[in-house]
Design a protein around this motif. Structure first.
Motif, short mmCIF file in Angstrom:
data_model
loop_
_atom_site.label_atom_id
_atom_site.label_comp_id
_atom_site.label_asym_id
_atom_site.label_seq_id
_atom_site.Cartn_x
_atom_site.Cartn_y
_atom_site.Cartn_z
N THR A 187 0.84 -1.20 0.00
CA THR A 187 0.00 0.00 0.00
C THR A 187 0.88 1.25 0.00
O THR A 187 2.03 1.22 0.46
N THR A 188 0.31 2.33 -0.49
CA THR A 188 1.03 3.61 -0.52
C THR A 188 0.14 4.69 0.09
O THR A 188 -0.85 5.10 -0.51
N PRO A 189 0.47 5.15 1.30
CA PRO A 189 -0.32 6.24 1.90
C PRO A 189 0.03 7.57 1.24
O PRO A 189 1.20 7.85 0.97
N HIS A 190 -0.98 8.37 0.96
CA HIS A 190 -0.78 9.66 0.32
C HIS A 190 -1.05 10.83 1.27
O HIS A 190 -1.13 11.98 0.84
N GLY A 191 -1.23 10.51 2.56
CA GLY A 191 -1.37 11.56 3.56
C GLY A 191 -2.76 12.16 3.63
O GLY A 191 -3.68 11.75 2.92
N ALA A 192 -2.87 13.14 4.51
CA ALA A 192 -4.16 13.81 4.73
C ALA A 192 -4.26 15.07 3.89
O ALA A 192 -3.26 15.73 3.61
N VAL A 193 -5.49 15.37 3.49
CA VAL A 193 -5.78 16.55 2.67
C VAL A 193 -6.88 17.35 3.35
O VAL A 193 -7.94 16.80 3.70
N SER A 194 -6.64 18.63 3.56
CA SER A 194 -7.68 19.48 4.16
C SER A 194 -8.80 19.72 3.16
O SER A 194 -8.57 19.85 1.96
N VAL A 195 -10.03 19.74 3.66
CA VAL A 195 -11.19 20.00 2.82
C VAL A 195 -11.78 21.35 3.22
O VAL A 195 -11.50 21.88 4.29
N HIS A 196 -12.60 21.88 2.35
CA HIS A 196 -13.21 23.19 2.62
C HIS A 196 -14.48 23.01 3.46
O HIS A 196 -15.56 23.47 3.10
N ARG A 197 -14.30 22.32 4.58
CA ARG A 197 -15.41 22.10 5.51
C ARG A 197 -14.91 22.28 6.93
O ARG A 197 -13.77 21.92 7.25
N HIS A 198 -15.77 22.84 7.78
CA HIS A 198 -15.44 23.02 9.19
C HIS A 198 -16.59 22.49 10.04
O HIS A 198 -17.74 22.48 9.62
N HIS A 199 -16.22 22.02 11.22
CA HIS A 199 -17.22 21.57 12.19
C HIS A 199 -17.04 22.41 13.45
O HIS A 199 -16.08 22.22 14.18
N HIS A 200 -17.95 23.37 13.65
CA HIS A 200 -17.86 24.29 14.78
C HIS A 200 -16.48 24.95 14.84
O HIS A 200 -15.86 25.06 15.91
N GLY A 201 -16.00 25.37 13.67
CA GLY A 201 -14.73 26.07 13.59
C GLY A 201 -13.52 25.19 13.41
O GLY A 201 -12.42 25.70 13.16
N MET A 202 -13.67 23.87 13.53
CA MET A 202 -12.54 22.96 13.39
C MET A 202 -12.44 22.48 11.94
O MET A 202 -13.38 21.88 11.42
N PRO A 203 -11.32 22.74 11.25
CA PRO A 203 -11.16 22.25 9.87
C PRO A 203 -11.07 20.74 9.83
O PRO A 203 -10.45 20.11 10.69
N LEU A 204 -11.70 20.15 8.79
CA LEU A 204 -11.72 18.70 8.65
C LEU A 204 -10.73 18.26 7.57
O LEU A 204 -10.37 19.03 6.69
N SER A 205 -10.32 17.00 7.65
CA SER A 205 -9.36 16.44 6.70
C SER A 205 -9.80 15.05 6.28
O SER A 205 -10.53 14.36 7.00
N MET A 206 -9.34 14.64 5.09
CA MET A 206 -9.58 13.28 4.62
C MET A 206 -8.25 12.65 4.22
O MET A 206 -7.26 13.36 3.98
N THR A 207 -8.21 11.32 4.13
CA THR A 207 -6.98 10.59 3.87
C THR A 207 -7.10 9.79 2.58
O THR A 207 -8.18 9.28 2.26
N ASN A 208 -5.99 9.66 1.84
CA ASN A 208 -5.95 8.89 0.60
C ASN A 208 -4.88 7.81 0.68
O ASN A 208 -3.84 8.00 1.30
N SER A 209 -5.17 6.69 0.02
CA SER A 209 -4.22 5.59 -0.02
C SER A 209 -4.44 4.80 -1.30
O SER A 209 -5.54 4.78 -1.85
N SER A 210 -3.37 4.15 -1.79
CA SER A 210 -3.49 3.32 -2.99
C SER A 210 -2.97 1.92 -2.70
O SER A 210 -2.19 1.70 -1.77
N LEU A 211 -3.42 0.97 -3.53
CA LEU A 211 -3.10 -0.44 -3.35
C LEU A 211 -2.62 -1.04 -4.67
O LEU A 211 -3.18 -0.76 -5.73
N ALA A 212 -1.57 -1.86 -4.60
CA ALA A 212 -1.09 -2.63 -5.76
C ALA A 212 -0.86 -4.05 -5.27
O ALA A 212 0.19 -4.38 -4.71
N TYR A 213 -1.87 -4.91 -5.50
CA TYR A 213 -1.86 -6.25 -4.91
C TYR A 213 -1.73 -7.31 -5.99
O TYR A 213 -2.55 -7.40 -6.90
#
Length: 300
Positions: A187-213
């Motif tokens: 697997t190859t982790p691609h780290g976290a990416v900030s999104v243009h969304r906040h929850h009560h002022g807290m910025p949210l992030s999502m994570t990406n990963s790839s697989l070569a099996y």
């Protein structure tokens, strides 16, 4: 000698009501029990656990980031004393000398917590180890999986990508093939990416990963199906007896087909260049012209 060791482990102290026997101080332990992750606006119970006789317990103090949060002193009126706290409300109904419930936790409630116990006779105190607490925002959706090719041969490399939903902190992604955890070297982790969304002022992030099996490691046969699962969790691993604070997963089936080429259903078609097609058409037109003249000559 044995009797000297026993004397070292036991301390005799005189009290107004008589003589109290107290275990050696090296045997005293104290520990703060609390969740590591709490969902935003939910509650958390902090418990200061110890092995001291409750009748010998004189004082209990709870700390947040090194600052006092609550203090209990036996015999005082009132016995409880509260200090400034940000990001939470102390539940007075469920309060006890060794337990504090924090309600409606905000993000500023995240931090390090500890507790201290004290004895009056003998004069002794001990502080617990630091416990870290984090306020989180759960994922609202399952992770998304994209498969490069959904029909593969038993010798192909299965390539896929996974993206988590937005959360705080950024979730951790784990791959499974047929419910078996995939070696992280595939697997190859691609780290976290900030999104243009906040929850009560807290910025949210999502994570990406790839697989070569490599499917060859599964020893598959044609017409079999492989289940590809991406699990998105907070935190990255579950602790003993607590589990994940947040978990989402999604599975996509991938069909394994025969690696041989299908039998052609029609004869192959020869493709020529446009120039050759034009030359051939002119040649046919000349032949037809000669045939027309020949037929006309016969019937004239």
């Amino acid at each position: 000698m044995h009797w000297r060791r026993s004397i070292q482990l036991l301390l005799l102290f005189t009290h107004l009501s008589g003589i109290i026997l107290v275990a050696g101080m090296s045997d005293v332990w104290v520990e703060l029990r609390a969740p590591r992750f709490v969902v935003h606006r939910h509650s958390a119970v902090l418990r200061c656990e110890h092995n001291v006789d409750p009748e010998s317990l004189y004082k209990v103090v709870f700390f947040k980031n090194g600052q006092r949060l609550m203090k209990f002193v036996r015999g005082r009126d009132p016995p409880y004393e509260f200090y400034n706290i940000t990001g939470a409300e102390i539940n007075l109904i469920s309060l006890s000398p060794t337990s504090v419930t924090l309600d409606r936790l905000d993000f500023t409630a995240s931090g390090t917590y500890a507790c201290e116990i004290a004895l009056e006779t003998p004069l002794y105190f001990k502080v617990s180890k630091i416990h870290e607490l984090n306020v989180i925002v759960r994922q609202k959706f399952r992770p998304k999986i994209k498969i490069k090719r959904k029909k593969l041969s038993p010798t192909d490399i299965l390539e896929a990508t996974c993206q988590s939903a937005a959360a705080h902190p950024a979730p951790h992604l784990t791959w499974f093939i047929n419910n078996m955890k995939v070696d992280e070297r595939l697997t190859t982790p691609h780290g976290a990416v900030s999104v243009h969304r906040h929850h009560h002022g807290m910025p949210l992030s999502m994570t990406n990963s790839s697989l070569a099996y490599p499917l060859s490691s599964l020893q598959l046969y044609p017409n079999q199906t492989v289940d590809v699962t991406c699990m998105s969790t907070i935190p990255s691993y579950a602790s003993m007896g607590e589990g994940f604070a947040d978990v989402q997963n999604y599975t996509v089936p991938v069909k394994v087909v025969s690696s041989t080429e299908p039998t052609p259903t029609q004869l192959p078609v020869k493709i020529v260049s446009p120039e050759l097609n034009l030359s051939a058409r002119c040649h046919v037109e000349r032949i037809l012209f000669v045939l027309v003249i020949f037929v006309c000559h016969i019937y004239s």
